[in-house]
Design a protein around this motif. Structure first.
Motif, PDB file in Angstrom:
ATOM      1  N   PHE A 189       0.822  -1.201   0.000  1.00  0.00           N
ATOM      2  CA  PHE A 189       0.000   0.000   0.000  1.00  0.00           C
ATOM      3  C   PHE A 189       0.855   1.250   0.000  1.00  0.00           C
ATOM      4  O   PHE A 189       0.606   2.205  -0.710  1.00  0.00           O
ATOM      5  N   SER A 190       1.889   1.225   0.844  1.00  0.00           N
ATOM      6  CA  SER A 190       2.667   2.437   0.987  1.00  0.00           C
ATOM      7  C   SER A 190       3.395   2.788  -0.297  1.00  0.00           C
ATOM      8  O   SER A 190       3.601   3.947  -0.605  1.00  0.00           O
ATOM      9  N   ALA A 191       3.771   1.791  -1.082  1.00  0.00           N
ATOM     10  CA  ALA A 191       4.519   2.063  -2.309  1.00  0.00           C
ATOM     11  C   ALA A 191       3.594   2.425  -3.467  1.00  0.00           C
ATOM     12  O   ALA A 191       3.946   3.219  -4.333  1.00  0.00           O
ATOM     13  N   THR A 192       2.414   1.831  -3.493  1.00  0.00           N
ATOM     14  CA  THR A 192       1.547   1.982  -4.660  1.00  0.00           C
ATOM     15  C   THR A 192       0.582   3.152  -4.530  1.00  0.00           C
ATOM     16  O   THR A 192       0.298   3.842  -5.502  1.00  0.00           O
ATOM     17  N   TYR A 193       0.066   3.384  -3.352  1.00  0.00           N
ATOM     18  CA  TYR A 193      -0.952   4.409  -3.151  1.00  0.00           C
ATOM     19  C   TYR A 193      -0.496   5.375  -2.055  1.00  0.00           C
ATOM     20  O   TYR A 193      -1.074   5.426  -0.964  1.00  0.00           O
ATOM     21  N   GLN A 194       0.521   6.155  -2.345  1.00  0.00           N
ATOM     22  CA  GLN A 194       1.137   6.993  -1.315  1.00  0.00           C
ATOM     23  C   GLN A 194       0.201   8.089  -0.821  1.00  0.00           C
ATOM     24  O   GLN A 194       0.328   8.542   0.311  1.00  0.00           O
ATOM     25  N   GLN A 195      -0.715   8.527  -1.639  1.00  0.00           N
ATOM     26  CA  GLN A 195      -1.605   9.630  -1.247  1.00  0.00           C
ATOM     27  C   GLN A 195      -2.957   9.128  -0.746  1.00  0.00           C
ATOM     28  O   GLN A 195      -3.862   9.929  -0.553  1.00  0.00           O
ATOM     29  N   SER A 196      -3.091   7.832  -0.537  1.00  0.00           N
ATOM     30  CA  SER A 196      -4.401   7.270  -0.191  1.00  0.00           C
ATOM     31  C   SER A 196      -4.661   7.178   1.302  1.00  0.00           C
ATOM     32  O   SER A 196      -5.744   6.763   1.701  1.00  0.00           O
ATOM     33  N   PHE A 197      -3.672   7.531   2.150  1.00  0.00           N
ATOM     34  CA  PHE A 197      -3.810   7.296   3.592  1.00  0.00           C
ATOM     35  C   PHE A 197      -3.542   8.549   4.419  1.00  0.00           C
ATOM     36  O   PHE A 197      -3.292   8.468   5.609  1.00  0.00           O
ATOM     37  N   LEU A 198      -3.614   9.729   3.806  1.00  0.00           N
ATOM     38  CA  LEU A 198      -3.353  10.964   4.534  1.00  0.00           C
ATOM     39  C   LEU A 198      -4.347  11.126   5.673  1.00  0.00           C
ATOM     40  O   LEU A 198      -5.499  10.688   5.593  1.00  0.00           O
ATOM     41  N   GLY A 199      -3.910  11.786   6.748  1.00  0.00           N
ATOM     42  CA  GLY A 199      -4.826  12.096   7.842  1.00  0.00           C
ATOM     43  C   GLY A 199      -5.203  10.914   8.702  1.00  0.00           C
ATOM     44  O   GLY A 199      -6.269  10.933   9.331  1.00  0.00           O
ATOM     45  N   ASN A 200      -4.374   9.890   8.722  1.00  0.00           N
ATOM     46  CA  ASN A 200      -4.547   8.741   9.625  1.00  0.00           C
ATOM     47  C   ASN A 200      -3.293   8.621  10.487  1.00  0.00           C
ATOM     48  O   ASN A 200      -2.406   7.805  10.207  1.00  0.00           O
ATOM     49  N   PRO A 201      -3.165   9.435  11.543  1.00  0.00           N
ATOM     50  CA  PRO A 201      -1.909   9.465  12.306  1.00  0.00           C
ATOM     51  C   PRO A 201      -1.580   8.132  12.969  1.00  0.00           C
ATOM     52  O   PRO A 201      -0.424   7.876  13.303  1.00  0.00           O
ATOM     53  N   GLY A 202      -2.556   7.267  13.162  1.00  0.00           N
ATOM     54  CA  GLY A 202      -2.283   5.988  13.790  1.00  0.00           C
ATOM     55  C   GLY A 202      -1.657   4.962  12.864  1.00  0.00           C
ATOM     56  O   GLY A 202      -1.195   3.909  13.320  1.00  0.00           O
ATOM     57  N   LEU A 203      -1.649   5.231  11.570  1.00  0.00           N
ATOM     58  CA  LEU A 203      -1.018   4.308  10.628  1.00  0.00           C
ATOM     59  C   LEU A 203       0.489   4.479  10.680  1.00  0.00           C
ATOM     60  O   LEU A 203       1.005   5.599  10.759  1.00  0.00           O
ATOM     61  N   CYS A 204       1.222   3.380  10.624  1.00  0.00           N
ATOM     62  CA  CYS A 204       2.676   3.461  10.697  1.00  0.00           C
ATOM     63  C   CYS A 204       3.304   2.609   9.614  1.00  0.00           C
ATOM     64  O   CYS A 204       2.746   1.614   9.166  1.00  0.00           O
ATOM     65  N   HIS A 205       4.469   3.042   9.183  1.00  0.00           N
ATOM     66  CA  HIS A 205       5.209   2.386   8.112  1.00  0.00           C
ATOM     67  C   HIS A 205       6.448   1.744   8.718  1.00  0.00           C
ATOM     68  O   HIS A 205       7.489   2.381   8.861  1.00  0.00           O
ATOM     69  N   GLY A 206       6.357   0.506   9.115  1.00  0.00           N
ATOM     70  CA  GLY A 206       7.538  -0.200   9.625  1.00  0.00           C
ATOM     71  C   GLY A 206       7.488  -0.399  11.115  1.00  0.00           C
ATOM     72  O   GLY A 206       7.534  -1.515  11.608  1.00  0.00           O
ATOM     73  N   ILE A 207       7.428   0.670  11.958  1.00  0.00           N
ATOM     74  CA  ILE A 207       7.436   0.537  13.424  1.00  0.00           C
ATOM     75  C   ILE A 207       6.050   0.891  13.948  1.00  0.00           C
ATOM     76  O   ILE A 207       5.528   1.960  13.692  1.00  0.00           O
ATOM     77  N   CYS A 208       5.440  -0.033  14.663  1.00  0.00           N
ATOM     78  CA  CYS A 208       4.161   0.201  15.308  1.00  0.00           C
ATOM     79  C   CYS A 208       4.329  -0.162  16.771  1.00  0.00           C
ATOM     80  O   CYS A 208       4.105  -1.316  17.173  1.00  0.00           O
ATOM     81  N   ALA A 209       4.782   0.800  17.593  1.00  0.00           N
ATOM     82  CA  ALA A 209       5.015   0.530  19.014  1.00  0.00           C
ATOM     83  C   ALA A 209       3.695   0.502  19.754  1.00  0.00           C
ATOM     84  O   ALA A 209       2.886   1.419  19.646  1.00  0.00           O
TER      85      ALA A 209
END
Length: 956
Positions: free
Chosen positions: A573-593
């Motif tokens: 998702f992150s590579a293909t649709y980079q502009q599709s997830f704006l405004g979701n601060p809880g989403l993380c790319h790689g580290i989800c503590a």
């Protein structure tokens, strides 16, 4: 003397026998002529097999033969639709008593028979629907002592219009439509045919003005001069045609005002003067004609108000005046005094209320008033109009609540109310609209909850209710709509969760629930809707993780922005649709503590380090590969373009805001979007606005290839540089130097029809979209064949050369082998085209005409209807045309229709299938011209209702 007397006594019995039993001398001669004709004809169906010299049947008992009275002479030959082939049998011209000769709808070719003009008794000559060619013999104007009917419709007759036929004073029917005459004016002498009852000259390349002498034809019943290039005003003398029942002048270039006096035509039933350039107000008396049933005046430039006489027209059933500039309201109580069945006043400037009396007769089926300024409420009386099948009221100023009964009309298939100011709720009565396909109510002020009764609409394919004030949940019953392809409830106030069962909607291509207050998790089941093309759930309150199942979808539009989503976002998702997830601060790319797991951070770090190392290795390898590729590309380009070849020239055909170097420097191999026999196609973004273009770079290699490349380039530039049509792909410019040719086109984001139709994305193309594509492509080809001078034959019509824009509008492309046709067929040195699309006569003779394109387009229609390729393993060794014809003959049309679509579209698909079969007729002359194909396709959906030809018995 005695010897003479004895001789007479001997001869008397013989003379008596001859008087009582005359020898059938003429009959034997006529039989001989018929047998000679049979020998000259090809008769694959055996229709003439009984015609035998030793037959036990008399000549008058032979099939298709009519004798004169009690005699044994041939008076009539009725040989239509018998699949006869060959040239015209000259022996027919020896049948001196012949009155009726019908050879229509066969496969006869060659010149028209001049000898027929010498037959003294001939009354009816019908040669329609064959392949006769050449000019009409001039002797026709000086022969034919008593000819009443001359029917040469739909052949390949050429030359100037045969004005000398006006010398045949006995003519009652002159039918020359659909022949390829050179542009010719109508002769003034036509007015001399005082007995003429039918004049059918549609699509004959007629030009100039309609002669005023036409008003002398007082016995004329049917006048059809449609689909020509007639100009000037409609002569006032046309009001003198007191016997006229039908007037067809549509699709010409007629201008000026509609003449007064038509109201005096007391027998006039059908009037069609649409698709011209008529101006001014509609004459007050036009609707005073007491027998008037159908009036088509659409697509002109008429102004002013509807005349008051419209309200009193007693028999009016069909009124189409869309595409003008008519103002004001309908006359009071319009519809109360007539059996109105079809009303289309769209695309005008009309205002006032919708009359409550439109369906007073109980016969109204289609009501189209879109794109006007109508105001007020939808009349409650229309809710009682149980005959309505199609309602389009969008883009007006309608307000108030929709009558409950109006929601539930039992036969309505399309209900389009969008872009008004309608309010109130969607009434539960909607459940009664069992035949509803499309419910389009977006951009209004509807409130309340969508009723559960929507689930009763088992045929519904589109539910578009965006931009309203709807509240409550997405109705759970919506998951029962198994045919639904588009669901748009965006920009409302919906709440609750998205039903998990939504994954049952396997036909869904568009799902838009954005700008609502939906909460809960995104149902993973959405990822099982493999036909999905557009998914927008943005601007809601959705939470939880992004379901990994959404990776299964191939989406052209995807937006989950501005929700409350959280958790790990997969790399896909992150590579293909980079502009599709704006405004979701809880989403993380790689580290989800996680706050509740103290070991989550170290574990995440380890995971991150491993991921980074793996990603770095991949990036390094890709970088090396990219560098090697770029270096080789640079060396190759350097070898191709020497110092003296480095200057580029840009030749523009439209206004452009970029330079030649903007194009040349953007040719990156990563942007290649297609390859073909002529070259490679790149997508480039140029100009200050960042507009996307498609650039075709023609192949270059050996000398022979270079010659073919230059031929292709010249053909494309010569054709597209001068073409201006909405359904022909636009060529912006060409960029050249001494070694390279670039063609810069408008970019078509949905690619080619062939790629889309025969790929996993075929589900995007529902039947309405396929139908639209067929109409658009037909209009483009019709423009090339009939409106370009000289005519242009594409020579490579196929689904891969029909491109689709963002709205799936179709445009014909790739003119690398196009050919201009000026005088008859052109002979090619080699065959151009693609396997499965090439017309049989082109393959055998190398002769190409517009009918070659018609055949190829017929194959495209069969592709759209069946969903199959022209050559495919599932249809065996046959090509598509043979496969379709065989299956239709053996199992009926149902057996070839695309099973994914057929359902509620069965009738429409069958009609389009029949049009396709007409186009792929093996006899070129029997294929309709592209103008006729366009009209037939438009008639499928009632946008251009076919004219009812009044049957007129010849007065013999």
């Amino acid at each position: 003397m005695a010897a003479l007397h004895r001789l007479l006594l001997l001869l008397l019995p013989l003379v008596g026998l001859l008087v009582l039993h005359p020898l059938p001398i003429v009959a034997s001669y006529d039989a001989r002529y018929l047998l000679a004709a049979k020998a000259d004809l090809s008769d694959p169906a055996g229709a003439l097999s009984v015609w035998e010299a030793e037959s036990s049947h008399s000549l008058c008992a032979w099939p298709h033969v009519l004798c004169a009275g009690q005699s044994t002479t041939v008076a009539g030959l009725y040989l239509g639709k018998l699949s006869l082939a060959g040239g015209f049998p000259a022996s027919f011209c020896s049948l001196r008593s012949l009155q009726h000769l019908d050879l229509s709808q066969n496969e006869l070719v060659g010149p028209l028979p001049a000898c027929l003009a010498a037959l003294p008794a001939l009354l009816n000559l019908t040669l329609a629907g064959n392949g006769f060619s050449g000019e009409v013999p001039p002797v026709y104007g000086g022969g034919f002592r008593s000819l009443v009917v001359l029917n040469l419709v739909q052949n390949s007759i050429s030359g100037e219009f045969p004005w000398f036929l006006a010398n045949i004073s006995t003519l009652q029917e002159l039918l020359l439509a659909y022949n390829a005459f050179t542009p010719s004016p109508l002769p003034e002498k036509l007015g001399d045919l005082a007995d003429l009852r039918e004049l059918f000259l549609a699509n004959c390349s007629l030009s100039g003005e309609i002669p005023s002498s036409i008003g002398n034809l007082g016995n004329l019943v049917n006048l059809d001069l449609s689909m020509n290039a007639l100009s000037g005003e409609i002569p006032r003398s046309i009001g003198n045609l007191s016997s006229l029942v039908q007037m067809e002048l549509y699709k010409n270039q007629l201008s000026g005002r509609i003449p007064e006096g038509l109201g005096g035509l007391r027998k006039l039933q059908f009037l069609d003067i649409s698709m011209n350039r008529l101006t001014g107000e509609i004459p007050e008396d036009i609707f005073a004609a007491p027998s008037l049933e159908s009036v088509h005046i659409y697509q002109n430039n008429l102004t002013g108000r509807l005349p008051a006489s419209l309200g009193a027209a007693p028999r009016l059933a069909d009124l189409r005046m869309f595409g003008n500039q008519i103002e004001g309201p309908f006359p009071p109580e319009f519809g109360k005094h007539c059996p109105l069945g079809f009303l289309d006043m769209s695309d005008n400037r009309m205002s006032g209320p919708i009359p409550a009396t439109l369906c007073a007769s109980g016969k109204l089926t289609q009501l189209m008033l879109l794109d006007n300024q109508f105001e007020g409420a939808i009349p409650a009386e229309l809710g009682q109009c149980r005959t309505l099948t199609r309602v389009r009221l969008q883009n007006n100023r309608l307000s108030g609540s929709v009558p409950p009964e109006f929601w539930g009309l039992p036969l309505v298939q399309m209900l389009e109310l969008r872009s008004n100011a309608l309010s109130g709720t969607v009434d539960p009565a909607i459940g009664g609209a069992k035949n509803l396909f499309d419910l389009l109510i977006q951009d209004n002020r509807f409130t309340g909850v969508l009723p559960a009764e929507l689930g009763n609409l088992s045929l519904l394919r589109k539910l578009l209710a965006s931009d309203n004030n709807l509240s409550g949940p997405v109705p759970p019953s919506v998951v029962e709509l198994s045919e639904l392809s588009q669901l748009d409830l965006s920009n409302n106030s919906l709440s609750g969760e998205i039903p998990r069962e939504i994954g049952q909607l396997k036909q869904l291509t568009v799902l838009n629930l954005s700008h609502n207050h939906l909460a809960g998790m995104i149902p993973p089941e959405i990822g099982e809707i493999h036909r999905m093309n557009s998914l927008d759930l943005s601007e809601n309150e959705l939470s939880g993780e992004v379901p990994v199942q959404l990776q299964n979808l191939v989406l052209s539009a995807f937006n989950l922005s501005y929700n409350k989503l959280n958790g790990h976002l997969p790399l896909f998702f992150s590579a293909t649709y980079q502009q599709s997830f704006l405004g979701n601060p809880g989403l993380c790319h790689g580290i989800c503590a996680g706050n509740d797991d103290p070991g989550a951070i170290p574990a995440a770090r380890v995971h991150l380090i491993v991921s980074l190392l793996a990603a770095s290795a991949v990036v390094l390898l890709m970088g090396l590969a990219w560098f090697t590729y770029k270096y080789r590309s640079y060396k190759k380009r350097a070898a191709e373009i020497s110092a003296d070849e480095s200057s580029w020239d840009l030749t523009s055909f439209h206004k452009v805001e970029f330079s030649e170097m903007d194009i040349v420097n953007s040719l990156d191999e990563n942007n290649v979007i297609g390859k073909g026999a002529a070259g490679k196609v790149y997508k480039v973004v140029v100009g200050p606005s960042g507009e996307a273009m498609a650039v075709k770079k023609l192949w270059s290699s050996d000398v022979e290839s270079k010659k073919k490349r230059n031929d292709t380039f010249e053909a494309e530039v010569a054709t597209l540089g001068n073409v201006r049509h909405k359904n022909i792909v636009k060529l912006f410019c060409c960029v050249t130097n001494s070694s390279c040719r670039l063609l810069v086109y408008e970019y078509m984001p949905n690619g080619s029809l062939g790629d889309l139709l025969h790929s996993a994305k075929a589900g995007i193309l529902d039947w309405p979209t396929r139908y639209k594509i067929a109409v658009h492509a037909a209009e483009g080809l019709s423009y090339l064949h009939h409106d370009c001078v000289p005519s242009v034959v594409h020579r490579d019509v196929k689904s891969n050369n029909i491109l689709l824009n963002a709205e799936f509008g179709a445009k014909v492309a790739d003119f690398g082998v196009a050919k201009t046709i000026e005088n008859g067929p052109a002979t090619m040195s080699v065959i151009a085209g693609s396997c499965g699309y090439i017309a049989p006569e082109y393959a055998y003779t190398l002769h190409v005409t517009e009918k070659s394109d018609v055949y190829s387009f017929g194959v495209v229609i069969l592709e759209l209807v069946t969903g199959k390729r022209p050559m495919a393993p599932e249809i065996g060794e046959k090509h598509l045309v043979v496969w379709v014809c065989d299956n239709v003959d053996q199992h009926g049309a149902q057996s070839v229709l695309d099973h994914r679509l057929v359902g509620q579209f069965h009738d429409e698909m069958c009609k389009v299938l029949n049009i396709g079969l007409l186009c792929v007729n093996t006899v070129p002359s029997k294929r309709p011209p592209m103008r006729a194909v366009v009209k037939m396709l438009q008639e499928v959906r009632g946008e251009n209702k076919p004219k009812v030809k009044k049957e007129v018995a010849p007065a013999l």
